[in-house]
Design a protein around this motif. Structure first.
Motif, mmCIF file in Angstrom:
data_model
loop_
_atom_site.group_PDB
_atom_site.id
_atom_site.type_symbol
_atom_site.label_atom_id
_atom_site.label_comp_id
_atom_site.label_asym_id
_atom_site.label_seq_id
_atom_site.Cartn_x
_atom_site.Cartn_y
_atom_site.Cartn_z
ATOM 1 N N SER A 1 0.834 -1.196 0.000
ATOM 2 C CA SER A 1 0.000 0.000 0.000
ATOM 3 C C SER A 1 0.872 1.250 0.000
ATOM 4 O O SER A 1 2.084 1.194 0.217
ATOM 5 N N SER A 2 0.267 2.392 -0.231
ATOM 6 C CA SER A 2 0.993 3.653 -0.328
ATOM 7 C C SER A 2 1.590 4.040 1.028
ATOM 8 O O SER A 2 0.862 4.204 2.017
ATOM 9 N N GLY A 3 2.920 4.137 1.078
ATOM 10 C CA GLY A 3 3.607 4.527 2.306
ATOM 11 C C GLY A 3 3.533 3.499 3.412
ATOM 12 O O GLY A 3 3.784 3.819 4.575
ATOM 13 N N GLY A 4 3.200 2.265 3.077
ATOM 14 C CA GLY A 4 3.051 1.238 4.105
ATOM 15 C C GLY A 4 4.293 0.438 4.380
ATOM 16 O O GLY A 4 4.263 -0.486 5.203
ATOM 17 N N ASN A 5 5.408 0.769 3.714
ATOM 18 C CA ASN A 5 6.604 -0.040 3.910
ATOM 19 C C ASN A 5 7.193 0.116 5.308
ATOM 20 O O ASN A 5 7.691 -0.847 5.886
ATOM 21 N N VAL A 6 7.140 1.325 5.881
ATOM 22 C CA VAL A 6 7.681 1.508 7.226
ATOM 23 C C VAL A 6 6.750 0.886 8.264
ATOM 24 O O VAL A 6 7.207 0.319 9.265
ATOM 25 N N ARG A 7 5.448 0.993 8.056
ATOM 26 C CA ARG A 7 4.508 0.380 8.995
ATOM 27 C C ARG A 7 4.565 -1.140 8.921
ATOM 28 O O ARG A 7 4.446 -1.816 9.946
ATOM 29 N N SER A 8 4.735 -1.687 7.742
ATOM 30 C CA SER A 8 4.855 -3.141 7.615
ATOM 31 C C SER A 8 6.127 -3.636 8.292
ATOM 32 O O SER A 8 6.149 -4.745 8.836
ATOM 33 N N ALA A 9 7.193 -2.825 8.277
ATOM 34 C CA ALA A 9 8.419 -3.207 8.989
ATOM 35 C C ALA A 9 8.171 -3.286 10.489
ATOM 36 O O ALA A 9 8.617 -4.227 11.163
ATOM 37 N N ALA A 10 7.430 -2.305 11.022
ATOM 38 C CA ALA A 10 7.094 -2.335 12.445
ATOM 39 C C ALA A 10 6.209 -3.532 12.780
ATOM 40 O O ALA A 10 6.413 -4.217 13.793
ATOM 41 N N MET A 11 5.227 -3.816 11.922
ATOM 42 C CA MET A 11 4.369 -4.979 12.134
ATOM 43 C C MET A 11 5.172 -6.273 12.090
ATOM 44 O O MET A 11 4.916 -7.208 12.875
ATOM 45 N N SER A 12 6.122 -6.328 11.188
ATOM 46 C CA SER A 12 6.942 -7.536 11.061
ATOM 47 C C SER A 12 7.754 -7.787 12.319
ATOM 48 O O SER A 12 7.860 -8.929 12.795
ATOM 49 N N TRP A 13 8.299 -6.731 12.918
ATOM 50 C CA TRP A 13 9.103 -6.924 14.129
ATOM 51 C C TRP A 13 8.227 -7.233 15.335
ATOM 52 O O TRP A 13 8.631 -7.984 16.223
ATOM 53 N N ILE A 14 7.040 -6.669 15.379
ATOM 54 C CA ILE A 14 6.098 -7.068 16.431
ATOM 55 C C ILE A 14 5.765 -8.541 16.307
ATOM 56 O O ILE A 14 5.744 -9.289 17.295
ATOM 57 N N TYR A 15 5.497 -8.959 15.091
ATOM 58 C CA TYR A 15 5.167 -10.358 14.833
ATOM 59 C C TYR A 15 6.345 -11.262 15.161
ATOM 60 O O TYR A 15 6.181 -12.343 15.733
ATOM 61 N N PHE A 16 7.561 -10.824 14.830
ATOM 62 C CA PHE A 16 8.762 -11.601 15.128
ATOM 63 C C PHE A 16 8.930 -11.786 16.633
ATOM 64 O O PHE A 16 9.242 -12.895 17.097
ATOM 65 N N LEU A 17 8.741 -10.728 17.401
ATOM 66 C CA LEU A 17 8.877 -10.840 18.857
ATOM 67 C C LEU A 17 7.835 -11.779 19.439
ATOM 68 O O LEU A 17 8.128 -12.558 20.363
ATOM 69 N N ILE A 18 6.610 -11.728 18.915
ATOM 70 C CA ILE A 18 5.564 -12.629 19.394
ATOM 71 C C ILE A 18 5.920 -14.079 19.080
ATOM 72 O O ILE A 18 5.744 -14.981 19.913
ATOM 73 N N VAL A 19 6.448 -14.321 17.889
ATOM 74 C CA VAL A 19 6.865 -15.675 17.520
ATOM 75 C C VAL A 19 7.960 -16.173 18.453
ATOM 76 O O VAL A 19 7.938 -17.321 18.914
ATOM 77 N N MET A 20 8.937 -15.310 18.759
ATOM 78 C CA MET A 20 10.018 -15.708 19.657
ATOM 79 C C MET A 20 9.501 -16.024 21.061
ATOM 80 O O MET A 20 9.973 -16.951 21.717
ATOM 81 N N VAL A 21 8.511 -15.253 21.518
ATOM 82 C CA VAL A 21 7.922 -15.525 22.836
ATOM 83 C C VAL A 21 7.209 -16.873 22.839
ATOM 84 O O VAL A 21 7.353 -17.673 23.772
ATOM 85 N N VAL A 22 6.443 -17.139 21.775
ATOM 86 C CA VAL A 22 5.738 -18.426 21.675
ATOM 87 C C VAL A 22 6.732 -19.584 21.614
ATOM 88 O O VAL A 22 6.555 -20.617 22.285
#
Length: 322
Positions: free
Chosen positions: A283-304
């Motif tokens: 989406s338009s200008g969503g590359n920085v937000r998707s990066a933040a979402m990806s790292w949130i998701y990564f941390l959740i995966v590591m916790v699980v």
């Protein structure tokens, strides 16, 4: 000591590296290409992704500019983007239910395929074929298969009625069917939902159990036949042998398969959270937000993964080699 005495003295041989040290050296050599590729290719991408997640993207006539915004992208993903949080919660819930089913099914099939029977190698290959078909270009062809999509939307399996929704068409059984089956049993609605989810997802469970099955097979074949002979002489039944010998001996493989299944499930292309992050990225200008979402998701995966490893490790039996 004179030179003659030194010449007459026996020469001590230098001891070479131990077998364990040679194995460790061979292991490092084996993973060296991956380590080099990780440092040269992936590590700069990871560092750049972390940096981008704390910035705001501003396009310019020539290139772009990054403005530091701190945790704004993370706050947007967690508190403003309701779709991301909803998909994150539902995705984690579905994976928590499917991961034990995949591990149990792969263990069950590995025990069956470890028995002496005619065509054992062929059956093993058949169960591993979905792993090959669900990777690379074949997976992309399957995801974009228009004919399967049209068939899924044209009729419902449980009712046989044309024009049913795609969700109904992909269901083998419904909650009503299971409730009617368990009507005279004291079974809660939670268990009914779980059974329905497993039955309707049996195709996906089989497709994702090939690697785990091979790992369990390797663990089963590493158990000495002498142990089973001793149990047979002592009069142990097959059920007792499985729970007292087989299950404890392959418990380290359960830990390996559980962690592998968690990571594979969370990073699958069919995962709704991964799909949504890709949509935000395009989406338009969503590359920085998707990066933040990806790292949130990564941390959740590591916790699980950490929680699962901690829980399973407390029940692991490690055989002493000495």
């Amino acid at each position: 000591m004179t030179s003659a005495a030194k010449a007459a003295a026996p020469k001590t041989k230098r001891r070479g590296a131990s077998l364990q040290a040679k194995k460790q050296r061979a292991g490092w050599i084996f993973v060296l290409p991956f380590i080099v590729g990780l440092i040269i290719v992936y590590l700069p991408i990871v560092v750049n992704s972390i940096i981008v997640s704390f910035h705001k993207f501003s396009p310019l006539r020539e290139g772009y500019a990054l403005d530091f915004v701190g945790l704004e992208n993370y706050q947007y993903a967690l508190f403003k983007d309701t779709d991301f949080v909803q998909k994150l919660v539902s995705g984690i819930q579905s994976l928590i239910f499917s991961i034990p089913a995949i591990v149990i099914f792969s263990l069950f099939m590995a025990v069956l395929l470890n028995q002496k029977m005619l065509g054992r190698a062929a059956f093993r290959a058949i169960f591993f074929v979905p792993v090959i078909l669900s990777t690379g270009i074949v997976e992309k062809m399957d995801l974009g298969n228009k004919m399967i999509s049209d068939l899924g939307e044209s009729a419902g399996i449980d009712t046989g009625a044309a024009g049913a929704s795609g969700e109904d068409a992909n269901q083998i059984v419904s909650i009503v069917d299971i409730e009617n089956l368990f009507s005279n049993m004291a079974v809660g609605t939670g268990l009914v939902k779980y059974v329905v989810t497993l039955v309707n997802g049996v195709y996906d469970i089989i497709n994702r159990s090939g690697v785990q099955m091979l790992i369990f097979l390797a663990g089963l074949q590493s158990i000495s036949p002498a142990i089973y002979e001793s149990c047979s002489i002592d009069g142990a039944t097959t059920w007792e042998t499985f729970w007292k010998i087989t299950f404890p001996m392959i418990s380290p493989m359960i830990l390996v398969n559980a962690i592998y299944t968690i990571i594979d499930s969370f990073t699958s292309g069919k995962n709704e959270v991964m799909t949504y992050i890709n949509q935000v990225y395009t989406s338009s200008g969503g590359n920085v937000r998707s990066a933040a979402m990806s790292w949130i998701y990564f941390l959740i995966v590591m916790v699980v993964v950490g929680i699962a490893a901690a829980l399973i490790s407390s029940y692991i039996f490690y055989q002493r080699k000495d």
